[in-house]
Design a protein around this motif. Sequence first.
Motif, mmCIF file in Angstrom:
data_model
loop_
_atom_site.group_PDB
_atom_site.id
_atom_site.type_symbol
_atom_site.label_atom_id
_atom_site.label_comp_id
_atom_site.label_asym_id
_atom_site.label_seq_id
_atom_site.Cartn_x
_atom_site.Cartn_y
_atom_site.Cartn_z
ATOM 1 N N PHE A 71 -0.165 5.693 5.296
ATOM 2 C CA PHE A 71 0.131 7.088 5.635
ATOM 3 C C PHE A 71 1.625 7.362 5.479
ATOM 4 N N ASP A 72 2.447 6.412 5.914
ATOM 5 C CA ASP A 72 3.894 6.590 5.850
ATOM 6 C C ASP A 72 4.417 6.580 4.423
ATOM 7 N N ALA A 73 3.641 6.018 3.496
ATOM 8 C CA ALA A 73 4.061 6.023 2.094
ATOM 9 C C ALA A 73 4.168 7.443 1.556
ATOM 10 N N TYR A 74 3.491 8.377 2.199
ATOM 11 C CA TYR A 74 3.531 9.779 1.790
ATOM 12 C C TYR A 74 4.415 10.611 2.725
ATOM 13 N N ALA A 75 5.233 9.950 3.551
ATOM 14 C CA ALA A 75 5.988 10.663 4.584
ATOM 15 C C ALA A 75 6.821 11.798 4.020
ATOM 16 N N LEU A 76 7.412 11.584 2.862
ATOM 17 C CA LEU A 76 8.312 12.575 2.301
ATOM 18 C C LEU A 76 7.603 13.888 1.998
ATOM 19 N N GLN A 77 6.291 13.842 1.796
ATOM 20 C CA GLN A 77 5.543 15.056 1.492
ATOM 21 C C GLN A 77 5.176 15.844 2.747
ATOM 22 N N SER A 78 5.384 15.247 3.920
ATOM 23 C CA SER A 78 5.076 15.932 5.180
ATOM 24 C C SER A 78 6.314 16.527 5.834
ATOM 25 N N ILE A 79 7.504 16.148 5.351
ATOM 26 C CA ILE A 79 8.746 16.478 6.031
ATOM 27 C C ILE A 79 9.606 17.385 5.168
ATOM 28 N N GLY A 80 10.262 18.341 5.806
ATOM 29 C CA GLY A 80 11.224 19.197 5.135
ATOM 30 C C GLY A 80 12.550 19.180 5.873
ATOM 31 N N VAL A 81 13.566 19.735 5.246
ATOM 32 C CA VAL A 81 14.891 19.822 5.858
ATOM 33 C C VAL A 81 15.295 21.287 5.920
ATOM 34 N N LEU A 82 15.568 21.780 7.124
ATOM 35 C CA LEU A 82 16.030 23.151 7.302
ATOM 36 C C LEU A 82 17.547 23.192 7.186
#
Length: 411
Positions: free
Chosen positions: A111-122
């Motif tokens: 699941f963590d291998a896709y972490a970047l697709q769940s997170i954004g930077v404001l």
Amino acid sequence: MKKRWTLTGAACLLVLASPAYAKNGWQHLIKMLRSKAPSTLPAQAKPSIQKYPSVQALPAAANPSILPALSASLPGIHSLQQQHISQAVNLSVAAAQAKQYAQQKQAMASFDAYALQSIGVLRNPLLQILVPLEATAFFIEAQYQGEKTILGVTAAHMIDFLGPDMLVRITPAEGLGMDFPITVLAKGNTGLADIALFKVNEDISDFVRPLSLGEGEVRPGENLRSYSFFEKELHIIPNRRVLAATPSRLVTSFEFGKHDRAGACGGPLLNEQNELVGIHCGSSLSKQESYAVPVSFLKDLLAAAQHHNQKTRPLVWNGKVVGQINIDEYIYSVSLKQFGFSPRTFSPWHDEEKVDYAHLEKIFPLAQDGIVEIHLIQGGTLQTGHTEGVRQRILTLNLRTGETAQKPLHL
């Protein structure tokens, strides 16, 4: 378990960098990349924090209660044979639990291998000229205006600090970061419900992976993990052990090391089933504890987004409803007046875990007489100096007669 992402090659980067490569091209490329599950973590995941405990020993699965129960059920078998059978059963149970534990850890790592697709930077590009301030955000899928929509979540106090004209940066799988303008839909208070909900002004459904909201109860001793952007990188922070879980706050161990964690607020906390259970909102100055808003407040905020930012909960003292508190209000203080004086006052700021809307009597558990005053603030953040649009009111409860009243306050 530490992993790294691989690039798809220089040709792919040239295509991505081309101004002529329109949005449809992005979507086609992302769909193609998604068909190949990455076997490595993004390079942005800081290796000094991304650690998973290996299965070094079997869990405490050998249940002693099996032995007497099994012995009682096999009266005709010699005691030595009973012992051998009991040991075999216990080993089988332990092996099954160890396998389940290993599978769970594998699922978490995958699941963590896709972490970047769940997170954004404001971020606010104009503000960054003066102060390079950013916040972590993540994405969920929810009903909004009658249809399933991808919505963003972050910390309410970061929305206040970043101000208008915010952008969210999204990094698709093996792609380049893209900035999208956002619209804030609803915002909680900066005390207890320190969360905000926003909508990206363009369709991002092909670029992000929304997180699922947890339904179960978080318990002390449970291990959580969180995703956060700070020091210009994505960090996956495992082993955040739950020290306390109250209706108002999750208190976890501090697992950020010596890193400058500015920007971590607004990041998601996940359980071992990869479900969202909290939103990171800060840490203690002593670096002993970290804090998160329970996911129940996010569910309230989702309802508020559909009803003009209105979603209330009852405030209850010993079973008596004193009044209602909206999602964007917070309890500034609770005072107990006796003989015209206020000998005791409780301020929840940085002590939010002690507040339970359904059992406010826990604040002064021995109080049986006097006047309880609950000071509520709506809008603004007095503690951080933002006072524009602030509204205040006082709820009172006479402990002897049970009478309640409300009066507004003016700054």
